[in-house]
Design a protein around this motif. Structure first.
Motif, PDB file in Angstrom:
ATOM      1  N   UNK A  83       0.832  -1.208   0.000  1.00 25.51           N
ATOM      2  CA  UNK A  83       0.000   0.000   0.000  1.00 25.51           C
ATOM      3  C   UNK A  83       0.862   1.252   0.000  1.00 25.51           C
ATOM      4  N   UNK A  84       1.937   1.231   0.799  1.00 25.94           N
ATOM      5  CA  UNK A  84       2.839   2.375   0.879  1.00 25.94           C
ATOM      6  C   UNK A  84       3.505   2.651  -0.465  1.00 25.94           C
ATOM      7  N   UNK A  85       4.008   1.598  -1.107  1.00 24.49           N
ATOM      8  CA  UNK A  85       4.739   1.766  -2.360  1.00 24.49           C
ATOM      9  C   UNK A  85       3.810   2.142  -3.509  1.00 24.49           C
ATOM     10  N   UNK A  86       2.640   1.556  -3.541  1.00 28.12           N
ATOM     11  CA  UNK A  86       1.683   1.906  -4.594  1.00 28.12           C
ATOM     12  C   UNK A  86       1.322   3.385  -4.515  1.00 28.12           C
ATOM     13  N   UNK A  87       1.104   3.897  -3.315  1.00 26.04           N
ATOM     14  CA  UNK A  87       0.796   5.319  -3.142  1.00 26.04           C
ATOM     15  C   UNK A  87       1.973   6.187  -3.560  1.00 26.04           C
ATOM     16  N   UNK A  88       3.162   5.780  -3.175  1.00 21.28           N
ATOM     17  CA  UNK A  88       4.364   6.562  -3.481  1.00 21.28           C
ATOM     18  C   UNK A  88       4.672   6.570  -4.972  1.00 21.28           C
ATOM     19  N   UNK A  89       4.229   5.542  -5.696  1.00 18.76           N
ATOM     20  CA  UNK A  89       4.542   5.420  -7.119  1.00 18.76           C
ATOM     21  C   UNK A  89       3.576   6.179  -8.012  1.00 18.76           C
ATOM     22  N   UNK A  90       2.630   6.882  -7.420  1.00 17.66           N
ATOM     23  CA  UNK A  90       1.692   7.683  -8.219  1.00 17.66           C
ATOM     24  C   UNK A  90       2.374   8.980  -8.644  1.00 17.66           C
ATOM     25  N   UNK A  91       2.329   9.299  -9.924  1.00 16.28           N
ATOM     26  CA  UNK A  91       2.948  10.526 -10.446  1.00 16.28           C
ATOM     27  C   UNK A  91       2.257  11.747  -9.847  1.00 16.28           C
ATOM     28  N   UNK A  92       2.974  12.857  -9.702  1.00 16.49           N
ATOM     29  CA  UNK A  92       2.409  14.043  -9.025  1.00 16.49           C
ATOM     30  C   UNK A  92       1.170  14.601  -9.707  1.00 16.49           C
ATOM     31  N   UNK A  93       1.100  14.549 -11.035  1.00 11.72           N
ATOM     32  CA  UNK A  93      -0.082  15.067 -11.723  1.00 11.72           C
ATOM     33  C   UNK A  93      -1.302  14.199 -11.444  1.00 11.72           C
ATOM     34  N   UNK A  94      -1.086  12.878 -11.334  1.00  9.23           N
ATOM     35  CA  UNK A  94      -2.200  11.980 -11.030  1.00  9.23           C
ATOM     36  C   UNK A  94      -2.669  12.156  -9.587  1.00  9.23           C
ATOM     37  N   UNK A  95      -1.724  12.443  -8.686  1.00  9.75           N
ATOM     38  CA  UNK A  95      -2.116  12.714  -7.302  1.00  9.75           C
ATOM     39  C   UNK A  95      -2.999  13.958  -7.228  1.00  9.75           C
ATOM     40  N   UNK A  96      -2.643  14.987  -7.995  1.00 10.74           N
ATOM     41  CA  UNK A  96      -3.453  16.210  -8.006  1.00 10.74           C
ATOM     42  C   UNK A  96      -4.850  15.930  -8.559  1.00 10.74           C
ATOM     43  N   UNK A  97      -4.889  15.131  -9.638  1.00 11.65           N
ATOM     44  CA  UNK A  97      -6.193  14.811 -10.238  1.00 11.65           C
ATOM     45  C   UNK A  97      -7.061  14.042  -9.257  1.00 11.65           C
ATOM     46  N   UNK A  98      -6.443  13.083  -8.569  1.00 14.74           N
ATOM     47  CA  UNK A  98      -7.202  12.289  -7.607  1.00 14.74           C
ATOM     48  C   UNK A  98      -7.691  13.158  -6.454  1.00 14.74           C
ATOM     49  N   UNK A  99      -6.823  14.064  -6.000  1.00 11.55           N
ATOM     50  CA  UNK A  99      -7.218  14.959  -4.915  1.00 11.55           C
ATOM     51  C   UNK A  99      -8.354  15.873  -5.351  1.00 11.55           C
ATOM     52  N   UNK A 100      -8.279  16.325  -6.619  1.00  9.85           N
ATOM     53  CA  UNK A 100      -9.343  17.181  -7.140  1.00  9.85           C
ATOM     54  C   UNK A 100     -10.667  16.458  -7.208  1.00  9.85           C
TER      55      UNK A 100
END
Length: 660
Positions: free
Chosen positions: A637-654
């Motif tokens: 779970x930790x590594x999967x979260x860390x491996x998300x690209x920054x733009x995808x993290x922003x999209x998911x947060x949005x």
């Protein structure tokens, strides 16, 4: 009498014959002692030069940032004197200041070797400590040719002949030794100081022409203080460790070979990096740009229309058969740029003002001829991929489009950890196409946008002007990054072009049902994808963030009893979307860890008999000797979260924000 204005806005009257040294002495004795030159309306001059006319006068001391070029220039002269004192008969040719240092080219029967550098440095110290004054003389051409000819300095004779008739032939002496030079110089050799070092020896053709004799070039660096020199040398040591060519070998990313000079042979891990970068850039363009693809090979008539054949032909690769033309009597060229192809796509079909702006993007492979001596790993190649885009818009839309491009560029750089950015406007070059009226308008708009960029950043983004450095078809913004060890890299560009659409007859139908030529904005963010990857390799020193790393995780076993469990761990991690390798070799775990650490694998999951029984792993991070025991599910779970690209993290947060 003339009036001189000083930085504090005070004004003093003096005779035109007053020298810079006399002006400094008139202010204070201490300033006169510290002065190394003076500036009149920004032009650096010798202290011995008479001021001549009214203007703004500034006394330049050794700690002034402008003095560093004088220090390096004078150091080049001292090096030339040292060389000729140690090896009589050696010809000194040219010795300019370059970024972070200087060099001098010498004609010598036997080339210099690195072993000669400490000897030359010692002699330079003697000359500097002698503190001989720099004095300027103006000679006639005939006298200069005679003196240098009698000394056997044939290269200096050629340089004298190359000086235009409206320029003086200036000679600078430092004691008995003298050299042909435009100047200016500091007052004496002692003002150079001892914070210098000779760096390397290389070959160089006279005048940069391979048809001319080969000379020996000695490079040096010089700084105002020993601490500055030490910092620079430390940075070079760190840069050597981070060299992308070295890391490319250690990480098995790519290679070059003679059969393909200047083009990259990507290995699987390197191609993974390239594809990750491309995928990231594609995601950043979704919804704003339409991706297109223009042909690699086009008839030379298109390049004649664009202006490249006249302005850029020496950098282009022609496609030839046995003769100069193909069988159908047409000459083709590999594209050095994507822009003409994008204009052709824009022209295909009628366009209305309602459709504008139209933004075409292409990850286009281009080829440009680079001299063999100029190529440097991924940083300078002959074949590379541009993250290129062209925006076709109205004049009213131009400023807004430039600002949107700026926001995108800065956001991308931030995602890769670059925070220190400089944006400079490059204005019209001497060789250019288009009327002065078009250039005036383009530069006026871009100057206004530049001010907005700085204002919107709250001063975080520094701005400036590069006079005469624009493209031949229009002014441009250049984006420069500062990396982890302080080096600067020019990457992104935004170029406004009124000329190319007009040359190709591109138009749209405006609100009055009339044909109108669109403004074309050329845009690149990474610039060359290969070069940007080289910059990233060096910036991260190969320690890529997990989302980019070619191999994100290695699962390594301590004992063969854990082999089956380790294989299952790999399978689960791969199903979760991670890039994972398995290492079940019959080697000690310390050996495996060391080897994968050398390859810059960010995470190693160590599995033994106990981990297999408990469904756990030991997590080891690159650069850390510590390890953390975790359950496999928690680690995954930790590594999967860390491996998300920054733009995808922003999209998911949005999306999460909208859902809330």
């Amino acid at each position: 009498m003339i009036d001189l204005t000083f930085p504090d806005q005070s004004v003093r009257s003096t005779e035109p014959t007053t020298t810079g040294a006399e002006i400094a002495a008139g202010i204070s004795k201490s300033l006169a002692k510290k002065a190394v030159a003076y500036a009149l309306d920004g032009e650096i001059r010798d202290l011995s030069d008479p001021v001549g006319r009214a203007g703004l006068v500034e006394i330049v001391t050794r700690d002034d940032p402008r003095a560093i070029e004088l220090i390096r220039h004078d150091a080049a002269h001292v090096m030339a004197e040292a060389v000729q004192a140690l090896w009589p008969g050696t010809q000194a040719t040219i010795g300019p200041v370059i970024e972070n240092g200087f060099y001098y080219d010498f004609a010598k029967d036997t080339p210099f070797t690195p072993d000669d550098l400490p000897v030359i440095e010692k002699k330079m110290l003697e000359i500097i400590r002698r503190n001989a004054a720099f004095t300027k003389e103006v000679w006639s051409r005939d006298e200069a040719r005679r003196v240098f000819g009698e000394k056997g300095e044939t290269y200096k004779v050629q340089l004298v002949d190359a000086i235009s008739a409206d320029q003086d032939v200036k000679i600078y002496r430092q004691g008995e030794w003298f050299d042909l030079c435009r100047g200016p110089h500091m007052a004496s050799t002692g003002q150079i100081g001892e914070a210098f070092k000779l760096m390397k020896v290389a070959g160089a053709y006279w005048r940069g022409d391979s048809n001319n004799p080969m000379l020996t070039r000695i490079y040096g660096t010089a700084w105002a203080t020993p601490d500055q020199l030490k910092s620079y040398l430390t940075m070079l040591e760190e840069a050597e460790k981070r060299d992308h060519r070295r890391l490319g070998r250690e990480m098995d990313l790519f290679h070059f070979q003679e059969e393909g000079p200047g083009v990259v042979f990507w290995h699987p891990k390197g191609w993974s990096l390239f594809q990750d970068l491309t995928a990231y850039m594609r995601r950043r363009l979704l919804g704003s740009y339409q991706e297109v693809n223009a042909p690699q090979v086009l008839d030379k008539s298109l390049w004649e229309t664009s202006g490249h054949w006249g302005w850029y032909r020496e950098n282009m690769f022609q496609v030839q058969s046995a003769g100069d033309e193909t069988e159908d009597k047409r000459v083709f060229a590999l594209k050095p740029m994507n822009c003409p192809g994008h204009v052709m796509i824009f022209k295909h079909g009628l366009k209305s003002y309602r459709e504008l702006p139209i933004r075409f993007a292409e990850f286009g492979l281009v080829h440009r001829y680079e001299p063999s001596g100029a190529m440097h790993g991924l940083m300078r190649v002959r074949g590379f991929t541009q993250d290129d885009a062209h925006v076709f818009c109205t004049e009213d839309q131009m400023a807004d489009e430039c600002l949107k491009i700026n926001d995108l560029i800065l956001s991308v750089y931030e995602d890769f950890g670059f925070e220190e950015i400089v944006v400079k406007l490059s204005t019209r070059p001497e060789k250019r196409v288009g009327s002065d009226e078009l250039w005036d308008h383009a530069e006026e708009v871009m100057t206004r946008v530049l001010g907005q960029i700085e204002a919107q950043s709250g001063g975080r983004i520094k701005t400036g002007i590069n006079p005469g450095e624009g493209a031949f078809y229009g002014p441009k913004f250049e984006y420069t990054l500062r990396d982890a060890i302080g080096r600067e890299w020019q990457c992104g560009t935004t170029q406004v072009d009124f000329n190319l659409p007009e040359r190709f007859g591109a138009f749209y139908i405006d609100a009055n049902s009339e044909k109108k030529t669109p403004v074309m904005i050329h845009r690149a963010i990474c610039g060359s994808m290969e070069r940007f990857l080289g910059i990233l390799i060096e910036n991260f020193a190969g320690h890529f963030p997990l989302w980019m790393s070619p191999v994100q995780v290695v699962v390594a076993t301590i004992t063969s009893e854990a082999d089956e469990y380790a294989a299952k761990v790999v399978e689960e991690l791969r199903e979760a979307g991670l890039r994972v390798d398995l290492d079940v070799r019959n080697e000690k775990i310390n050996y495996k860890v060391r080897e994968h650490s050398m390859a810059k694998v960010p995470v190693i999951l160590v599995c033994g008999k106990r981990e297999a029984e408990e469904r756990s792993v030991n997590v080891r991070r690159l650069g850390s000797r510590d390890q953390e025991a975790m359950s496999l599910d928690a680690a995954m779970a930790l590594l999967v979260e860390e491996a998300v690209a920054p733009d995808l993290k922003r999209s998911r947060k949005g999306r999460q924000t909208l859902a809330a």
